[in-house]
Design a protein around this motif. Sequence first.
Motif, PDB file in Angstrom:
ATOM      1  N   CYS A   1      32.615  29.549  42.177  1.00 53.21           N
ATOM      2  CA  CYS A   1      31.253  30.103  42.129  1.00 53.21           C
ATOM      3  C   CYS A   1      30.251  29.162  41.451  1.00 53.21           C
ATOM      4  O   CYS A   1      29.066  29.466  41.389  1.00 53.21           O
ATOM      5  CB  CYS A   1      31.254  31.465  41.427  1.00 53.21           C
ATOM      6  SG  CYS A   1      31.437  31.388  39.629  1.00 53.21           S
TER       7      CYS A   1
ATOM      8  N   CYS B   1      33.757  35.031  37.829  1.00 57.14           N
ATOM      9  CA  CYS B   1      34.217  35.545  39.128  1.00 57.14           C
ATOM     10  C   CYS B   1      35.717  35.777  39.201  1.00 57.14           C
ATOM     11  O   CYS B   1      36.221  36.280  40.206  1.00 57.14           O
ATOM     12  CB  CYS B   1      33.764  34.627  40.261  1.00 57.14           C
ATOM     13  SG  CYS B   1      34.721  33.085  40.407  1.00 57.14           S
TER      14      CYS B   1
ATOM     15  N   CYS C   1      37.844  31.548  35.623  1.00 55.09           N
ATOM     16  CA  CYS C   1      36.392  31.729  35.555  1.00 55.09           C
ATOM     17  C   CYS C   1      36.099  33.127  35.036  1.00 55.09           C
ATOM     18  O   CYS C   1      36.506  34.118  35.645  1.00 55.09           O
ATOM     19  CB  CYS C   1      35.766  31.539  36.934  1.00 55.09           C
ATOM     20  SG  CYS C   1      33.982  31.856  36.896  1.00 55.09           S
TER      21      CYS C   1
ATOM     22  N   HIS D   1      38.106  33.637  39.434  1.00 52.63           N
ATOM     23  CA  HIS D   1      38.853  32.616  40.174  1.00 52.63           C
ATOM     24  C   HIS D   1      39.767  31.831  39.227  1.00 52.63           C
ATOM     25  O   HIS D   1      39.416  31.589  38.077  1.00 52.63           O
ATOM     26  CB  HIS D   1      37.850  31.665  40.847  1.00 52.63           C
ATOM     27  CG  HIS D   1      38.482  30.551  41.613  1.00 52.63           C
ATOM     28  ND1 HIS D   1      39.232  30.772  42.742  1.00 52.63           N
ATOM     29  CD2 HIS D   1      38.481  29.203  41.410  1.00 52.63           C
ATOM     30  CE1 HIS D   1      39.667  29.604  43.208  1.00 52.63           C
ATOM     31  NE2 HIS D   1      39.221  28.650  42.425  1.00 52.63           N
TER      32      HIS D   1
END
Length: 228
Positions: free
Chosen positions: A135, A116, A113, A118
């Motif tokens: 997120c 964020c 991502c 992730h």
Amino acid sequence: MNIVILTGAGISAESGLATFRASDGLWEEHRIEDVATPQAFRRNPVLVHEFYNQRRAKARLARPNAAHQALARLGADPRHRVTLVTQNVDDLHERGGSTGVIHMHGGLETGLCAACGHRWEAPAIMGPYDRCPACARQATRPDIVWFGEIPYHMEEIAAALEQADLFAAVGTSGNVYPAAGFVELAAAAGARTVELNLDASARTSVFDEARRGPATQVVPQWVDELVG
Ligand code: APR
């Protein structure tokens, strides 16, 4: 012995995965700048996702070859401490039995991502409208280090190179930095350096030794000498 191995697309060629710098300068019919830069992704995220979806599908069908397996055998030898760094985004080293592989250019099997940070297990098909599982933003991207981005795990790699007694580059053309400069860092640390490649690379002259041939032949031979 502390051994650092850098692999590139050439080690997976005999598993059926295309290398990048084919004679026509194209990578699976695309110019690298159209599919492997942040600008390309901003311009045409559908095309870039589609390109990596195809790479992922091909990688999943490919099987590790004797060179991947030989490096796993070397990594399992308790007399050596092996750091295996790959520029490849396939997971053929892992499926060939290696553990702790450092993927400096990322990998096809995770999504990232951009909002964020992730990471998650990549589905077969990723697209620009997917939501991040953490997120929920529509900011997902392939977890690939593109041209102009900073490779992953550089501190860990630099530390391993500083300790290296032996450095080997396998199946890499030596055109892309910083990986192409690892041979000098290893040599400066006192390591012996060897290149295992089908053709001469852009960096051949810097190595102490060059062995020519297909990875499935030269890598198992070299590993046999080290493992006995
Ligand atoms: N066995 C050994 N070497 C081989 C084989 C083989 N069967 N087939 C090809 N090679 C060699 C080629 O001679 C070439 O020198 O592998 C090398 C592959 O070079 P590239 O295609 O440039 O791949 P690589 O060096 O991994 O590229 C580095 O560039 O596109 C970016 O981020 C991408 O990680 C990639 C980076």
